[in-house]
Scaffold this motif. Sequence first.
Motif, PDB file in Angstrom:
ATOM      1  N   PRO A  23      39.651 -30.117   6.415  1.00  0.00           N
ATOM      2  CA  PRO A  23      40.189 -30.066   7.789  1.00  0.00           C
ATOM      3  C   PRO A  23      39.183 -29.537   8.805  1.00  0.00           C
ATOM      4  N   LEU A  24      38.444 -28.507   8.443  1.00  0.00           N
ATOM      5  CA  LEU A  24      37.458 -27.945   9.378  1.00  0.00           C
ATOM      6  C   LEU A  24      36.329 -28.928   9.653  1.00  0.00           C
ATOM      7  N   VAL A  52      29.786 -25.091  21.727  1.00  0.00           N
ATOM      8  CA  VAL A  52      30.984 -24.323  22.070  1.00  0.00           C
ATOM      9  C   VAL A  52      32.281 -25.087  21.778  1.00  0.00           C
ATOM     10  N   PRO A  53      32.430 -26.349  22.178  1.00  0.00           N
ATOM     11  CA  PRO A  53      33.682 -27.046  21.850  1.00  0.00           C
ATOM     12  C   PRO A  53      33.913 -27.198  20.350  1.00  0.00           C
ATOM     13  N   LYS A  54      32.849 -27.403  19.584  1.00  0.00           N
ATOM     14  CA  LYS A  54      33.005 -27.510  18.131  1.00  0.00           C
ATOM     15  C   LYS A  54      33.508 -26.207  17.539  1.00  0.00           C
ATOM     16  N   ILE A  55      32.929 -25.101  17.967  1.00  0.00           N
ATOM     17  CA  ILE A  55      33.340 -23.798  17.448  1.00  0.00           C
ATOM     18  C   ILE A  55      34.788 -23.504  17.825  1.00  0.00           C
ATOM     19  N   ILE A  56      35.155 -23.791  19.065  1.00  0.00           N
ATOM     20  CA  ILE A  56      36.530 -23.548  19.503  1.00  0.00           C
ATOM     21  C   ILE A  56      37.503 -24.422  18.717  1.00  0.00           C
ATOM     22  N   TRP A  63      42.778 -21.475  12.247  1.00  0.00           N
ATOM     23  CA  TRP A  63      43.972 -20.678  12.481  1.00  0.00           C
ATOM     24  C   TRP A  63      45.229 -21.460  12.102  1.00  0.00           C
ATOM     25  N   VAL A  64      45.262 -22.756  12.410  1.00  0.00           N
ATOM     26  CA  VAL A  64      46.433 -23.580  12.107  1.00  0.00           C
ATOM     27  C   VAL A  64      46.568 -23.810  10.601  1.00  0.00           C
TER      28      VAL A  64
END
Length: 88
Positions: A23-24, A52-56, A63-64
């Motif tokens: 998933p990651l 930054v968008p990839k890390i976020i 978390w999900v």
Amino acid sequence: MTDAAIYDVLRQGLWVAVAMSAPLLGVALVAGLIVGLFQALTSVQEMTLTFVPKIIAMLIMFWVSMSAMTAVLVDFFQVRLIPIVAGG
């Protein structure tokens, strides 16, 4: 413990690792494609724009899916590894 049993446990451990990381990695791939497409369309070549968008996205996905990853890992330990360590 026989060689076949050791290889079976290693094979299942690798599948657990794949199931936990898929998933990651999938989210990172999709986020990278979207940001790459955005950069190609707008000619913006900022390095932090890809990072930054990839890390976020990966943090949100982690978390999900944290409970599902934990369930897979706990199941692997309880069903496969703990009985081997305990001598079963």
